[in-house]
Design a protein around this motif. Structure first.
Motif, mmCIF file in Angstrom:
data_model
loop_
_atom_site.group_PDB
_atom_site.id
_atom_site.type_symbol
_atom_site.label_atom_id
_atom_site.label_comp_id
_atom_site.label_asym_id
_atom_site.label_seq_id
_atom_site.Cartn_x
_atom_site.Cartn_y
_atom_site.Cartn_z
ATOM 1 N N ASP A 157 0.821 -1.218 0.000
ATOM 2 C CA ASP A 157 0.000 0.000 0.000
ATOM 3 C C ASP A 157 0.854 1.267 0.000
ATOM 4 N N ARG A 196 2.262 3.791 5.070
ATOM 5 C CA ARG A 196 1.470 2.918 4.206
ATOM 6 C C ARG A 196 0.076 3.500 4.025
ATOM 7 N N ASP A 198 -3.016 3.067 4.483
ATOM 8 C CA ASP A 198 -3.786 2.114 5.261
ATOM 9 C C ASP A 198 -4.258 2.823 6.526
#
Ligand code: PHE
Length: 346
Positions: A157, A196, A198
């Motif tokens: 990601d 990331r 996320d």
């Protein structure tokens, strides 16, 4: 002679006035009225030229004496009022009250964990290094045996800046940078931020990792196991059980994930009151880090000879360590900067 009388009468007049002056401001008003440039005394003195030259010296002397008396009365009252004011202030100030302690700061749990981890590895002879958070694709992926189109890139990601520049998704690019900058044998730990794409209850777009790297001749998996076992027992206590599970990372071969016996339930999977342990989901184990022996492809990328040189690497998330170590249930607490949370870590 009325000028002299008028002068004489100034003293009792001021005394009367002063008896009613209870503040320094009122006193100052009186001073202006009697002693000011256009005050009572000055006004009387403007009539001095109307006297005969014989009379003037006596009146002049008297005027001076009266001026001195007025000034004295005035100064005495002023000193008294000032003393009263100070006494009133002191009466309101209680020197026996307890003082207010200055607000002491405390270190963030992530910082505490970072210092503890780095401290343990420093004692084992490791250097500490840091690297850039904005990283080239080459160091973050390509030199770590993840060429373009490699499927492992999808797992990460990645936050891209440009096609070839990104926010590092792990601290592993520092494996490459360190090996390019130094010659073996070497041992470093690299703490730092990683990014990331996320964000949910258990993931934040930025978190902290520590990378470890040890490279030399005859560095074996046994060294990796011994080092990590000693390290994890240092952080979580001497009774901690450590187990290695086979895993996969493109830049290590073989690779492993490491679990420790759950420090919340003592590895039993449930608490003494019979309640199931939520941290290890009743398994008694929690995953704590990824590691492995450096893949020959990575050695080739940095110009080391994989036939004579071997090494191991590991990477771990600091927030995860802190959550387990301090029993913190919610990852978001690390990033909210709530003083009630932060001040518990001293
Ligand atoms: N970089 C890996 C990750 O972020 C962890 C890791 C580091 C694994 C070093 C093996 C060796 O998941």
């Amino acid at each position: 002679m009325d000028l002299l009388n008028e002068l004489e009468s100034l003293v009792p007049e001021l005394e009367r006035g002063i008896g009613q002056a209870f503040s320094l401001a009122e006193l100052e008003e009186l001073r202006v009225t009697f002693l000011g440039r256009k005050g009572r005394l000055a006004q009387i003195m403007t009539r001095l030229p109307s006297l005969s030259p014989e009379e003037r010296p006596a009146v002049g002397q008297k005027a001076n004496a009266i001026k001195n008396s007025l000034t004295e009365i005035f100064d005495a009252r002023k000193a008294a009022l000032e003393a009263e004011k100070e006494a009133a202030q002191l009466a309101r100030f209680d020197a026996s009250l307890p003082g207010r302690a200055p607000w002491g700061g405390s270190l963030h749990p992530t910082t505490l964990v970072q210092e503890e981890i780095c401290g343990i590895f420093q004692k084992l002879g490791y250097d500490i290094a840091v690297g850039p958070e904005v990283e080239n694709d080459y160091y973050n992926f390509e030199a770590l045996n993840m060429p373009p189109e490699h499927p492992a890139r999808d797992m990460q990601d990645t936050l891209y800046i440009t096609e070839k520049v990104l926010m590092r998704t792990h601290t592993s690019p520092m494996q490459v940078r360190t090996m390019l900058a130094r010659k073996p044998p070497l041992a470093v730990v690299v703490p730092g931020k990683v990014y990331r794409r996320d964000s949910d209850l258990t993931h934040t777009p930025m978190f902290h990792q520590v990378e470890g790297l040890m490279v030399g001749e005859n560095v074996s998996f046994a060294h990796l196991r011994g080092t990590l076992t000693a390290f994890l027992r240092g952080v979580f206590g001497a009774k901690t059980q450590v187990r290695f599970r086979p895993s996969f990372f493109p830049f290590t071969e073989p690779s492993a994930e490491v679990d420790i016996s759950c420090c919340m339930c003592g590895g039993k999977g449930h608490h003494s009151n019979g309640e199931p342990c939520r941290v290890c989901k009743t398994t008694g184990w929690v995953e704590i880090l990824g590691c492995g022996m450096i893949d020959p492809a990575v050695f080739e990328a940095v110009g080391y000879d994989p036939k004579t040189i071997s090494g191991f690497a590991f990477g771990l998330g600091m927030e995860r360590i802190a959550m387990l170590k301090y029993g913190i249930g919610d990852l978001r607490m690390f990033f909210e900067n709530d003083v009630r949370f932060l001040s518990q870590f001293v």
